[in-house]
Design a protein around this motif. Structure first.
Motif, PDB file in Angstrom:
ATOM      1  N   ASN A 110       0.841  -1.201   0.000  1.00 47.95           N
ATOM      2  CA  ASN A 110       0.000   0.000   0.000  1.00 47.95           C
ATOM      3  C   ASN A 110       0.874   1.249   0.000  1.00 47.95           C
ATOM      4  O   ASN A 110       2.107   1.168   0.044  1.00 47.95           O
ATOM      5  CB  ASN A 110      -0.978  -0.023   1.167  1.00 47.95           C
ATOM      6  CG  ASN A 110      -0.305  -0.012   2.523  1.00 47.95           C
ATOM      7  OD1 ASN A 110       0.805   0.496   2.672  1.00 47.95           O
ATOM      8  ND2 ASN A 110      -0.977  -0.553   3.512  1.00 47.95           N
ATOM      9  N   SER A 111       0.255   2.395  -0.045  1.00 49.04           N
ATOM     10  CA  SER A 111       1.006   3.642  -0.188  1.00 49.04           C
ATOM     11  C   SER A 111       1.878   3.925   1.022  1.00 49.04           C
ATOM     12  O   SER A 111       2.853   4.667   0.921  1.00 49.04           O
ATOM     13  CB  SER A 111       0.051   4.811  -0.433  1.00 49.04           C
ATOM     14  OG  SER A 111      -0.883   4.912   0.619  1.00 49.04           O
ATOM     15  N   GLY A 112       1.557   3.326   2.152  1.00 48.85           N
ATOM     16  CA  GLY A 112       2.381   3.496   3.340  1.00 48.85           C
ATOM     17  C   GLY A 112       3.588   2.581   3.381  1.00 48.85           C
ATOM     18  O   GLY A 112       4.431   2.686   4.275  1.00 48.85           O
ATOM     19  N   GLY A 113       3.644   1.656   2.423  1.00 44.67           N
ATOM     20  CA  GLY A 113       4.778   0.746   2.344  1.00 44.67           C
ATOM     21  C   GLY A 113       4.566  -0.599   2.998  1.00 44.67           C
ATOM     22  O   GLY A 113       5.453  -1.464   2.956  1.00 44.67           O
TER      23      GLY A 113
ATOM     24  N   SER B 296       8.117  -3.765  -4.200  1.00 47.88           N
ATOM     25  CA  SER B 296       8.474  -2.401  -3.838  1.00 47.88           C
ATOM     26  C   SER B 296       7.718  -1.439  -4.742  1.00 47.88           C
ATOM     27  O   SER B 296       7.153  -1.847  -5.761  1.00 47.88           O
ATOM     28  CB  SER B 296       9.986  -2.176  -3.954  1.00 47.88           C
ATOM     29  OG  SER B 296      10.430  -2.394  -5.278  1.00 47.88           O
ATOM     30  N   ARG B 297       7.743  -0.172  -4.355  1.00 47.92           N
ATOM     31  CA  ARG B 297       6.903   0.793  -5.063  1.00 47.92           C
ATOM     32  C   ARG B 297       7.614   2.139  -5.112  1.00 47.92           C
ATOM     33  O   ARG B 297       8.205   2.564  -4.122  1.00 47.92           O
ATOM     34  CB  ARG B 297       5.569   0.932  -4.332  1.00 47.92           C
ATOM     35  CG  ARG B 297       4.602   1.899  -4.914  1.00 47.92           C
ATOM     36  CD  ARG B 297       3.260   1.808  -4.185  1.00 47.92           C
ATOM     37  NE  ARG B 297       2.304   2.736  -4.735  1.00 47.92           N
ATOM     38  CZ  ARG B 297       1.013   2.767  -4.414  1.00 47.92           C
ATOM     39  NH1 ARG B 297       0.549   1.903  -3.527  1.00 47.92           N
ATOM     40  NH2 ARG B 297       0.215   3.642  -4.957  1.00 47.92           N
ATOM     41  N   ASP B 298       7.550   2.765  -6.265  1.00 46.77           N
ATOM     42  CA  ASP B 298       8.036   4.133  -6.439  1.00 46.77           C
ATOM     43  C   ASP B 298       6.803   5.005  -6.625  1.00 46.77           C
ATOM     44  O   ASP B 298       6.229   5.056  -7.719  1.00 46.77           O
ATOM     45  CB  ASP B 298       8.973   4.207  -7.648  1.00 46.77           C
ATOM     46  CG  ASP B 298       9.609   5.574  -7.799  1.00 46.77           C
ATOM     47  OD1 ASP B 298       8.987   6.582  -7.393  1.00 46.77           O
ATOM     48  OD2 ASP B 298      10.713   5.648  -8.355  1.00 46.77           O
TER      49      ASP B 298
ATOM     50  N   ASN C 111       4.603   6.104  -9.883  1.00 45.76           N
ATOM     51  CA  ASN C 111       3.421   5.229  -9.943  1.00 45.76           C
ATOM     52  C   ASN C 111       3.780   3.862 -10.513  1.00 45.76           C
ATOM     53  O   ASN C 111       3.075   3.318 -11.376  1.00 45.76           O
ATOM     54  CB  ASN C 111       2.313   5.877 -10.779  1.00 45.76           C
ATOM     55  CG  ASN C 111       1.724   7.087 -10.104  1.00 45.76           C
ATOM     56  OD1 ASN C 111       1.389   7.053  -8.924  1.00 45.76           O
ATOM     57  ND2 ASN C 111       1.604   8.181 -10.846  1.00 45.76           N
ATOM     58  N   THR C 112       4.871   3.337 -10.027  1.00 45.82           N
ATOM     59  CA  THR C 112       5.385   2.057 -10.531  1.00 45.82           C
ATOM     60  C   THR C 112       5.600   1.102  -9.369  1.00 45.82           C
ATOM     61  O   THR C 112       6.072   1.497  -8.304  1.00 45.82           O
ATOM     62  CB  THR C 112       6.704   2.272 -11.285  1.00 45.82           C
ATOM     63  OG1 THR C 112       6.466   3.127 -12.402  1.00 45.82           O
ATOM     64  CG2 THR C 112       7.257   0.951 -11.796  1.00 45.82           C
TER      65      THR C 112
END
Length: 119
Positions: free
Chosen positions: A52-55, A70-72, A76-77
């Motif tokens: 999620n956006s909080g990691g 993982s998320r950047d 938005n990847t």
């Protein structure tokens, strides 16, 4: 609407690694969670990993310790680093996007990318 474009699938020998990428575009303000599902022939689609956006992350038991999501957020990847691949990891992998409150709800899907692990 949110569009998802995956890349990075392919053929690898058992024990090898692959990295999947998924770029989201469109109404990305409407999503705060992304994930990866997979579907092998004759099997149901299953959640592999989500973030999620909080990691915060979740993983299927079968990939814990081998896969990393993982998320950047700026790009938005979302990425899925897959190590120590096994033949049973062979499947079509789908990127997904949606939201997270008390659980994940995914309502956008990519076209899928094939991952084949040879023994």
């Amino acid at each position: 609407q949110v569009q998802l474009v995956e890349s990075g699938g392919g053929l690898v020998q058992a024990g090898g690694s692959l990295r999947l990428s998924c770029a989201a575009s469109g109404s990305t303000f409407s999503i705060n969670a992304m994930g990866w599902y997979r579907q092998a022939p004759g099997r149901q689609r299953e959640l592999v990993a989500a973030i999620n956006s909080g990691g915060s992350t979740n993983y299927a038991d079968s990939v814990k310790g081998r896969f990393t999501i993982s998320r950047d957020n700026a790009k938005n990847t979302v990425y899925l680093q897959m190590n120590s691949l096994k033949p049973e990891d062979t499947a079509v992998y789908y990127c997904s996007a949606g939201y997270y409150r008390s659980s994940y709800v995914f309502n956008y899907w990519g076209q899928g990318t094939q991952v084949t692990v040879s023994s």
